[in-house]
Design an enzyme around this catalytic site. Structure first.
Site, short mmCIF file in Angstrom:
data_model
loop_
_atom_site.label_atom_id
_atom_site.label_comp_id
_atom_site.label_asym_id
_atom_site.label_seq_id
_atom_site.Cartn_x
_atom_site.Cartn_y
_atom_site.Cartn_z
N ASP A 1 75.21 76.41 54.77
CA ASP A 1 74.77 75.93 56.07
C ASP A 1 75.93 75.45 56.94
OD1 ASP A 1 72.07 76.48 55.74
OD2 ASP A 1 71.65 74.55 54.80
N ASP B 1 73.10 67.45 64.46
CA ASP B 1 72.92 66.04 64.79
C ASP B 1 74.19 65.37 65.29
OD1 ASP B 1 74.39 65.65 62.36
OD2 ASP B 1 72.53 65.65 61.22
N THR C 1 65.92 68.78 59.16
CA THR C 1 65.84 69.01 57.71
C THR C 1 67.16 68.67 57.01
OG1 THR C 1 66.40 71.34 58.10
CG2 THR C 1 64.07 70.79 57.86
N SER D 1 66.88 63.06 55.10
CA SER D 1 67.32 62.21 53.99
C SER D 1 67.20 60.74 54.33
CB SER D 1 68.77 62.54 53.62
OG SER D 1 68.89 63.87 53.19
#
Length: 281
Positions: free
Chosen positions: A64, A138, A177, A182
């Protein structure tokens, strides 16, 4: 069609995927480039900067982090990107290493493009913009010390939301996600035009994640009574220190990431499968 292949060769199986992919693209008569720092017998080579200009489609091989890095670069030139998973999770990747035969769909046009919103993050000091960035996942403000609480104010218009916490995450639906999840944030459908504010280990029973419409702009100010260092991190990479007089403005970016989808796995099916036991398909 011209494609650029940008692999992370540190990932397990990535060199083998590059070799197989080169042969497949050549067989399909698809012109393929690879960065000139990498050897590839079935590829043309050019600098990384050049191949993003030349190619119609960008193919990444890695996890990712690799996809996020190159997806933001591809967005600068409005180029679509396809991720082949060679990482541990590979949530953003559309195909696995055993699905390379789907590559021929690039030539036939039998694929979909999914637009993912990004954040535009501006750093303002004394009323002047000193830096601007884009983030796919983010923007995170945290203390440089473990378990050192900082005071954070998030302004939406003239209204302020105050937190005493280890930090604050502002995530896109794509990033929902990742770190936000988390930290207890909600999972957001990537087709939703919104972003989420998620506190990290807030010292309050009432502090909850907040979902905002994508038309909003957030201003964030942070300080530490104990003079701990405060950092701004974008997509997992630290970009700057936050001083007491620094303001961080976050809004929807005008740029979008275009993810190519060669298979018909839905977001929800991928979500269920990838997060079932923390492993890839």
């Amino acid at each position: 069609m011209v494609v650029a292949v940008v692999p992370n060769l540190d990932k397990k199986g990535a060199p083998e995927v590059v070799e197989k992919l080169g042969k497949m693209l050549k067989r399909e008569n698809i012109e393929a480039y690879i960065p000139d720092s990498i050897c590839g017998t079935d590829f043309k080579t050019a600098s990384e900067e050049e191949i993003f200009k030349i190619a119609d489609v960008i193919i990444t091989i890695g996890g990712d982090g690799t996809i996020i890095r190159f997806a933001k670069r591809a967005a600068e030139d409005n180029k679509p990107i396809l991720g082949i998973n060679a990482g541990r999770m590979g949530f953003l990747a559309n195909i696995e290493q055993n699905e390379l035969e789907l590559i021929n769909k690039l030539k036939t046009g039998d694929y979909k493009i999914e637009n993912r919103m990004m954040l535009e993050v501006s750093i303002v000091e004394n009323g002047n913009i000193i830096a601007k960035y884009n983030a796919l996942n983010d923007a995170v403000i945290t203390s440089g010390y473990i378990s050192r609480i900082i005071d954070i104010s998030a302004f939406v218009g003239s209204d302020a939301i105050s937190y005493r916490a280890d930090g604050l995450i502002v995530s896109t639906p794509t990033g929902s996600t990742a770190y936000s999840m988390s930290a207890g944030g909600p999972i957001i459908d990537p087709g939703t035009e919104s972003f989420c504010i998620t506190p990290i280990c807030s010292h309050s029973l009432s502090a909850k994640p907040i979902i905002l419409g994508a038309d909003k702009e957030i201003k964030i100010k942070a300080f530490s009574k104990k003079r701990a260092d405060i950092y701004l991190t974008l997509d997992g990479r630290k970009v700057t220190n936050i001083k007491p007089f620094t303001e961080v403005y976050i809004k929807r970016s005008e740029k979008t990431v275009k993810l190519i989808r060669l298979n018909d796995r839905s977001f929800y099916k991928t979500l269920s499968h990838k997060f079932k036991d923390g492993r890839s398909v």
